[in-house]
Design a protein around this motif. Sequence first.
Motif, mmCIF file in Angstrom:
data_model
loop_
_atom_site.group_PDB
_atom_site.id
_atom_site.type_symbol
_atom_site.label_atom_id
_atom_site.label_comp_id
_atom_site.label_asym_id
_atom_site.label_seq_id
_atom_site.Cartn_x
_atom_site.Cartn_y
_atom_site.Cartn_z
ATOM 1 N N LEU A 62 -4.231 8.597 2.776
ATOM 2 C CA LEU A 62 -5.263 8.462 1.744
ATOM 3 C C LEU A 62 -6.087 7.201 1.970
ATOM 4 C CD1 LEU A 62 -3.394 9.495 -1.533
ATOM 5 C CD2 LEU A 62 -5.245 10.728 -0.394
ATOM 6 N N GLY A 63 -5.437 6.119 2.350
ATOM 7 C CA GLY A 63 -6.155 4.864 2.573
ATOM 8 C C GLY A 63 -7.194 4.976 3.670
ATOM 9 N N LEU A 64 -6.846 5.649 4.752
ATOM 10 C CA LEU A 64 -7.798 5.808 5.858
ATOM 11 C C LEU A 64 -9.037 6.585 5.435
ATOM 12 C CD1 LEU A 64 -5.330 6.559 8.807
ATOM 13 C CD2 LEU A 64 -6.719 4.491 8.491
ATOM 14 N N ARG A 65 -8.868 7.494 4.502
ATOM 15 C CA ARG A 65 -9.986 8.349 4.074
ATOM 16 C C ARG A 65 -10.795 7.731 2.932
ATOM 17 N NH1 ARG A 65 -10.057 13.657 5.582
ATOM 18 N NH2 ARG A 65 -11.143 14.192 3.631
ATOM 19 N N LEU A 66 -10.154 6.987 2.033
ATOM 20 C CA LEU A 66 -10.821 6.607 0.791
ATOM 21 C C LEU A 66 -11.147 5.123 0.647
ATOM 22 C CD1 LEU A 66 -8.771 8.793 -1.747
ATOM 23 C CD2 LEU A 66 -10.981 9.325 -0.693
ATOM 24 N N LEU A 67 -10.420 4.258 1.330
ATOM 25 C CA LEU A 67 -10.668 2.833 1.132
ATOM 26 C C LEU A 67 -11.974 2.397 1.788
ATOM 27 C CD1 LEU A 67 -7.146 1.214 1.642
ATOM 28 C CD2 LEU A 67 -8.376 1.584 -0.501
ATOM 29 N N PRO A 68 -12.680 1.430 1.174
ATOM 30 C CA PRO A 68 -13.928 0.934 1.766
ATOM 31 C C PRO A 68 -13.647 0.153 3.045
ATOM 32 C CG PRO A 68 -13.297 -0.417 -0.113
ATOM 33 C CD PRO A 68 -12.372 0.759 -0.111
ATOM 34 N N ALA A 69 -14.714 -0.130 3.788
ATOM 35 C CA ALA A 69 -14.580 -0.874 5.046
ATOM 36 C C ALA A 69 -13.930 -2.228 4.805
ATOM 37 C CB ALA A 69 -15.954 -1.053 5.690
ATOM 38 N N ASN A 70 -13.260 -2.736 5.830
ATOM 39 C CA ASN A 70 -12.556 -4.011 5.709
ATOM 40 C C ASN A 70 -13.538 -5.161 5.500
ATOM 41 O OD1 ASN A 70 -9.844 -5.283 5.946
ATOM 42 N ND2 ASN A 70 -10.871 -6.437 7.563
ATOM 43 N N HIS A 71 -13.244 -6.021 4.503
ATOM 44 C CA HIS A 71 -14.071 -7.191 4.201
ATOM 45 C C HIS A 71 -13.187 -8.416 4.007
ATOM 46 C CE1 HIS A 71 -16.841 -3.935 3.114
ATOM 47 N NE2 HIS A 71 -17.817 -4.792 3.286
ATOM 48 N N ALA A 72 -13.669 -9.546 4.416
ATOM 49 C CA ALA A 72 -12.992 -10.815 4.151
ATOM 50 C C ALA A 72 -13.830 -11.616 3.170
ATOM 51 C CB ALA A 72 -12.806 -11.606 5.444
ATOM 52 N N LEU B 38 -9.016 3.102 -6.249
ATOM 53 C CA LEU B 38 -7.833 3.054 -7.108
ATOM 54 C C LEU B 38 -6.856 4.175 -6.745
ATOM 55 C CD1 LEU B 38 -6.383 1.752 -9.481
ATOM 56 C CD2 LEU B 38 -7.713 3.183 -11.020
ATOM 57 N N VAL B 39 -7.395 5.362 -6.483
ATOM 58 C CA VAL B 39 -6.539 6.476 -6.074
ATOM 59 C C VAL B 39 -5.841 6.158 -4.756
ATOM 60 C CG1 VAL B 39 -6.526 8.878 -5.307
ATOM 61 C CG2 VAL B 39 -7.874 8.226 -7.314
ATOM 62 N N ALA B 40 -6.587 5.585 -3.814
ATOM 63 C CA ALA B 40 -6.039 5.323 -2.481
ATOM 64 C C ALA B 40 -4.894 4.327 -2.510
ATOM 65 C CB ALA B 40 -7.149 4.819 -1.558
ATOM 66 N N ILE B 41 -5.001 3.301 -3.346
ATOM 67 C CA ILE B 41 -3.963 2.266 -3.367
ATOM 68 C C ILE B 41 -2.777 2.636 -4.251
ATOM 69 C CG2 ILE B 41 -5.657 0.449 -2.946
ATOM 70 C CD1 ILE B 41 -5.336 -0.331 -5.924
ATOM 71 N N PHE C 88 -8.504 -12.172 6.355
ATOM 72 C CA PHE C 88 -8.700 -11.108 7.336
ATOM 73 C C PHE C 88 -9.164 -9.776 6.734
ATOM 74 C CE2 PHE C 88 -5.403 -13.846 9.314
ATOM 75 C CZ PHE C 88 -6.146 -14.281 10.404
ATOM 76 N N GLY C 89 -9.166 -9.684 5.416
ATOM 77 C CA GLY C 89 -9.583 -8.443 4.763
ATOM 78 C C GLY C 89 -8.398 -7.742 4.121
ATOM 79 N N HIS C 90 -8.559 -7.341 2.869
ATOM 80 C CA HIS C 90 -7.460 -6.745 2.125
ATOM 81 C C HIS C 90 -7.091 -5.355 2.631
ATOM 82 C CE1 HIS C 90 -7.394 -10.074 -0.623
ATOM 83 N NE2 HIS C 90 -8.655 -9.889 -0.964
ATOM 84 N N ARG C 91 -8.052 -4.608 3.135
ATOM 85 C CA ARG C 91 -7.752 -3.273 3.657
ATOM 86 C C ARG C 91 -6.775 -3.354 4.820
ATOM 87 N NH1 ARG C 91 -9.726 0.792 7.340
ATOM 88 N NH2 ARG C 91 -10.087 2.802 6.290
ATOM 89 N N ARG C 92 -7.021 -4.263 5.732
ATOM 90 C CA ARG C 92 -6.187 -4.415 6.916
ATOM 91 C C ARG C 92 -4.773 -4.840 6.548
ATOM 92 N NH1 ARG C 92 -9.218 -8.062 10.801
ATOM 93 N NH2 ARG C 92 -10.481 -6.154 10.940
ATOM 94 N N VAL C 93 -4.653 -5.817 5.670
ATOM 95 C CA VAL C 93 -3.331 -6.301 5.264
ATOM 96 C C VAL C 93 -2.577 -5.228 4.477
ATOM 97 C CG1 VAL C 93 -2.135 -8.045 3.884
ATOM 98 C CG2 VAL C 93 -4.081 -8.704 5.300
ATOM 99 N N TYR C 94 -3.306 -4.445 3.693
ATOM 100 C CA TYR C 94 -2.685 -3.357 2.933
ATOM 101 C C TYR C 94 -1.991 -2.363 3.861
ATOM 102 C CZ TYR C 94 -2.368 0.870 0.060
ATOM 103 O OH TYR C 94 -1.923 1.991 -0.588
ATOM 104 N N PHE C 95 -2.663 -1.966 4.929
ATOM 105 C CA PHE C 95 -2.074 -1.011 5.861
ATOM 106 C C PHE C 95 -0.839 -1.586 6.561
ATOM 107 C CE2 PHE C 95 -6.341 1.251 6.141
ATOM 108 C CZ PHE C 95 -5.892 2.358 5.446
#
Length: 523
Positions: A191-201, A23-26, A83-90
């Motif tokens: 912050l995202g690179l440090r705190l977000l979990p691994a990319n998942h689809a 939550l902090v990262a996003i 493709f995974g929410h982490r990847r699209v977020y960045f």
Amino acid sequence: MSLPTTDAHVPPRASKANPWATLVAISFGVMMVAVDGTIVAVANPAIGASLGTTLAELQWVTHGYLLGLAVFLITSGKFGDRFGHRRVYFIGVIGFGLTSLAIGLSQGIPALIGLRILQGAFGSAIIPSALGLLRMSFPKEKLNRAIGVFSGLIGASTAAGPIAGGVLVSAVNWQAVFFVNVPIAVLAVTLGLRLLPANHAVDPDSRFDVVGILLLSLAMFGVVFALVSAPEEGWTHPMTLGSAATGLVLAAVFVWWQSRVREPLLPLSIFRSASLSIGTILILLMALAMFGSMFFLTFYFQGVQGLTPLETGLRIMPLSVMLAFGPPVAGRVIERFGIRVPAALGLLATAVALFGMSLVDADTGPVMTGLLFLLLGGGLGVVMVAATDAIVGNAPMRLSGVAGGMQQAAMQLGGSLGTAVLGALLGGRVAATLPDRFVEAGLPAPSGGEIEGMRSQVSQAVPVIPDGVSADVAAATASASHAAFLDGMGFAFTVGAAVALVAAGLALFLSRGETANGPVVHV
């Protein structure tokens, strides 16, 4: 490859991460997108003066951004599921920062509007991905609290936009409201690179409905373009009618196509949940009230009351405070009592606040407007959490990104409709009452042609004063113009209050989602 898990709600690796760290990262990416929906409101007069724009062009500075968001949100949510929410977020954060830099460097209104649409498209990748990350990271019993904080971030940022805009425009210039996004984007990525979990689809084997994407995008564009064009061109103008008809026909074709295609962009089965459908409508109506009110209140404070951009932002601060702290509290209340009664009461509060705004005049002081903003912010905050709960909680896990995109698409489209529809109502009322207001001020009534020439500026609370007139005539013209503007604003808010009352009745049919989940895949 599918991995079995005893808790389908959380991906195996994501479950080991601290959900609150997610939550902090996003938060910075989410706040950046939300702020830009309203920060331009206070800057609009400065942009108009600098670039010589009409009301319709100023609306497109706001509409272009909101349209870019609304058109691509569901598609971006699908990309996140695939493709995974982490990847699209960045991708969204980086693109948003770069387009913000380009907007600040632009020199003309066409380039500014085009870049705002592109900025909105990148913003569409951030919000549904952030909501999808929350859905994956938080266990079911804590998701309501997370949605409350998430909604608070969006609400506070949206309401803080005019304050931030007032500070930046007053201290620097209108370009600064866009340049400020660049360091925020850098911080969000760090912050995202440090705190977000691994990319998942969550839906890696799905295909993209390219035809559906095109149909939905063109349909939304056609309808909103008609709404924006109508105040300037007229509701019976061929361009207005053609755009509206094209948009509505394409929307009908989109619905038909979704019922036929094997893997639709927006599965119609998702709307079998009455609560999800009602929640979507409530989000749209809530945004209509929030964005529409803030768009025209900036003209009221600066044009009618003569406040500076910074003073205007400070006047709206009570709304910011309530939208910041109200949703987290609402999340706990909803967790305990359900969503029907809180949502209905929130909409009733919204209706009362909008009706109160319809009664303000040139001399209304900060105490009265502050109380109205407190009431409006409290009501909107509750509705935001309840409606989001109904949408996200009733959607299956494999469609978490699509559901998040749909929630935000409704919010952004509602904002676009708010400024367009309320603007059309305001402009029409201004044209109807302007002759009488001139006569009351001891001036000759303007002719039909003169009214059409004056309507755009008077709808921005800017009087049209002929050159060479005496100070008394100039003062009377300004007074009559402001009175006509207040007539239009009052009528628009009265309609908004009536819509909120209807929405309060719909809220009584809401129910909390069970957060159904499907298998999750790590890629």
